[in-house]
Scaffold this motif. Structure first.
Motif, PDB file in Angstrom:
ATOM      1  N   ASN A 260      -1.567   0.306   0.892  1.00  0.00           N
ATOM      2  CA  ASN A 260      -2.280  -0.970   0.842  1.00  0.00           C
ATOM      3  C   ASN A 260      -1.819  -1.824  -0.344  1.00  0.00           C
ATOM      4  O   ASN A 260      -2.571  -2.589  -0.919  1.00  0.00           O
TER       5      ASN A 260
ATOM      6  N   ARG B  72      -3.569  -9.066  -0.434  1.00  0.00           N
ATOM      7  CA  ARG B  72      -4.123  -7.807   0.066  1.00  0.00           C
ATOM      8  C   ARG B  72      -4.266  -6.808  -1.090  1.00  0.00           C
ATOM      9  O   ARG B  72      -5.347  -6.246  -1.322  1.00  0.00           O
TER      10      ARG B  72
ATOM     11  N   THR C  54      -0.845  -1.750  -3.523  1.00  0.00           N
ATOM     12  CA  THR C  54      -1.427  -1.888  -4.862  1.00  0.00           C
ATOM     13  C   THR C  54      -0.348  -2.174  -5.909  1.00  0.00           C
ATOM     14  O   THR C  54      -0.651  -2.612  -7.004  1.00  0.00           O
TER      15      THR C  54
ATOM     16  N   TRP D 195     -12.860  -4.236  -3.315  1.00  0.00           N
ATOM     17  CA  TRP D 195     -13.136  -3.008  -2.572  1.00  0.00           C
ATOM     18  C   TRP D 195     -12.873  -1.760  -3.419  1.00  0.00           C
ATOM     19  O   TRP D 195     -13.091  -0.640  -2.963  1.00  0.00           O
TER      20      TRP D 195
ATOM     21  N   TYR E 258      -8.014  -5.795  -2.400  1.00  0.00           N
ATOM     22  CA  TYR E 258      -8.400  -4.388  -2.195  1.00  0.00           C
ATOM     23  C   TYR E 258      -8.886  -3.797  -3.527  1.00  0.00           C
ATOM     24  O   TYR E 258      -9.809  -3.001  -3.570  1.00  0.00           O
TER      25      TYR E 258
ATOM     26  N   ASP F 112     -10.240  -0.158  -4.213  1.00  0.00           N
ATOM     27  CA  ASP F 112      -9.455   0.816  -3.449  1.00  0.00           C
ATOM     28  C   ASP F 112      -7.977   0.727  -3.766  1.00  0.00           C
ATOM     29  O   ASP F 112      -7.172   0.384  -2.905  1.00  0.00           O
TER      30      ASP F 112
END
Lengths: 248, 288
Positions: free
Chosen positions: A202, B117, A204, B125, B121, B127
């Motif tokens: 995702n 994103r 990061t 979130w 996130y 995450d």
């Protein structure tokens, strides 16, 4: 420089704790020097893996003050020494002892990735011809020293333990080096989507942040691979075009 | 949680880490920044008024498919509308605000953007909250399954967002065309400085022009654009458009985060500026 306190993780897979050590820090020392000094002065049984001491072998990966780093490339003068410096093993792999982890899972994953499969040789003597422009992009990926800091910091492995479904940034870099190679003809996209779980990433960018070789893992390897997976499996218009495209 | 056959250390809980730096600062700034923009843009989108002033049209209302008829505060139509007045066939329960018809595209583009994103996130979130910091939950599906699998529509959002850049560029050109009757429109069109009808440059013109430049830098530095101009090919020497477009987009892409933030802030400010001059609180100065 003053005497500095280090909190070093001591233990094995059954448990352990941080233990305090103090040692003198002199100019130019790196964290690995301090660990060696502690071993020499007060903890000869402390386990620590190292080899080149030049940031090229990827052996001395650990977490210094909570961030994944190569101990041999982390200079003491860059750390705040008014508080204890913590050193602990990587968290995404099974602990063997003290600062040493078992990273063999990575080698098993790598074995499963489809190998380089070049097209037929361009010349009769069995050699190939390719443009420098074509190979420039994959050169970056070949800098990887397999220190596995990127694997360690990735929360999909570190916090969610998806080792069975997710290959991790290191193996996406490896796949990108193969998949984007101008001579390679193998298709790894289905494996990337299903077996290697690239969809779990995702973005990061933690892997990029900790890479000691400064490989732009997320932007140059993972996202381009994600886009190729989208091309192949999630883009209906591309699918439509493929249906009408004559087969080679 | 642990699906791994490996004997791994216990995962840490929310916020647990050995990091000693201010790791919480980045997600906090993103949370506040994005949160503030979402609140402001939602509020602005529901206003349905003060979105145009003379030749200027707020980017949050462009393209202006139907005009809500509040252009001059008199119920008359502004000249930015594509299809005329707010139609009667739109149900009465839909707020009469043109922004609501078009904002889903730029919002969708930013929501599915690879940079955002990763940022939201973390910030919204947790995450993860930040690199090597413990998380609040055990389960994780990532973008491998519905609903986050939908993020893969980013390329379609890019196509539409690119179209918006063309429209916004047109708006910036229109923002140089002043009409004589605006200055005497019931005293509601307050232009400061010199300048009559025809071609002119006001502060608003500059703001709208900078807006389209910043949005263009963000949109065309997108990872999808990079993919289409060369990222999808293993033969960089044989790209149909040559290597230059790929290199230019890669150059923009290296600073994608900065473009994302600057363009976001500027869009908000542009809407705010037009709102303020439209309400007569600020004066739009004509440079010539």
């Amino acid at each position: 420089m003053p005497q500095v306190t280090f909190k070093v993780w001591r233990g094995n897979k059954d448990g352990g704790q941080f233990k305090d050590y103090q040692t003198d820090i002199t100019e130019g020392m790196v964290v690995l020097d301090a660990v060696h000094q502690i071993q020499a002065e007060s903890a000869p049984d402390m386990a620590c893996r190292w080899n080149c001491k030049a940031g090229k072998c990827g052996s001395c990966s650990a977490e210094v003050n909570g961030m994944p780093k190569l101990m041999c490339m982390t200079r003491m003068e860059d750390l705040p020494t008014d508080k204890p410096v913590t050193i602990e093993p990587m968290q995404a792999f099974p602990l063997i002892r003290d600062l040493v982890c078992d990273v063999s899972w990575n080698y098993e994953v790598k074995k499963k990735i489809k190998k380089f499969k070049p097209r037929k040789p361009d010349a009769q003597d069995g050699t190939w011809r390719m443009q420098q422009d074509d190979v420039d992009r994959v050169q970056e990926f070949r800098k990887c020293i397999e220190c596995f800091l990127c694997q360690n910091v990735c929360h999909v492995l570190r916090d969610h333990h998806k080792h069975e479904e997710f290959a991790g940034p290191r193996h996406y870099v490896y796949t990108a080096a193969l998949e984007m190679h101008p001579l390679d003809t193998e298709d790894r996209l289905l494996d990337l989507k299903d077996d290697n779980g690239i969809g779990y990433c995702n973005i990061t960018k933690c892997c990029t942040k900790v890479c000691p070789e400064h490989i732009t893992i997320t932007d140059n390897a993972i996202i381009p691979l994600k886009e190729r997976v989208v091309d192949e499996y999630y883009d209906p218009i591309k699918k439509l075009f493929r249906m009408f495209k004559p087969k080679k | 949680m642990s699906q791994s056959p490996l004997s791994l250390p216990q995962a840490r809980g929310l916020g647990q880490t050995q990091r000693k730096d201010k790791w919480w600062l980045q997600p906090l700034v993103v949370f506040l920044g994005l949160g503030a923009f979402v609140v402001y843009s939602t509020w602005a989108a529901f206003q349905g008024a003060h979105y145009e002033f003379g030749p200027y049209l707020s980017p949050m209302y462009s393209p202006l498919l139907f005009d809500a008829g509040t252009a001059f505060g008199t119920g008359s139509l502004g000249h930015h509308t594509w299809f005329g007045a707010w139609p009667a066939w739109i149900p009465a329960w839909v707020p009469a605000s043109p922004a609501l018809l078009i904002l889903s595209i730029p919002a969708g583009f930013r929501t599915t953007c690879y940079y955002y994103r990763g940022a939201y996130y973390k910030a919204f979130w947790a995450d993860p909250l930040n690199c090597a910091v413990g998380e609040p939950r055990n389960g994780y599906r990532g973008e491998n399954f519905f609903p986050l699998l939908i993020q893969n529509i980013h390329r379609y959002m890019f196509y539409l967002a690119a179209l918006y850049i063309v429209i916004l560029a047109y708006d910036a050109v229109i923002a140089t065309q002043f009409q004589a009757d605006w200055a005497a429109n019931g005293g509601k069109m307050l232009f400061g400085g010199e300048g009559g009808a025809g071609f002119g440059i006001g502060v608003g013109t500059l703001i709208l022009t900078l807006n389209v430049i910043l949005l263009g830098g963000y949109t065309f530095g997108c990872h999808c654009a990079r993919h289409f101009t060369g990222g999808n090919s293993d033969h960089q020497s044989k790209l149909p458009l040559g290597k230059k477009p790929y290199e230019c987009i890669s150059c923009l892409n290296r600073n994608h985060m900065k473009w994302a933030w600057v363009s976001l802030i500027w869009v908000g400010f542009t809407d705010f500026y037009i709102r303020m001059v439209s309400m007569g609180i600020w004066i739009d100065w004509r440079l010539f």
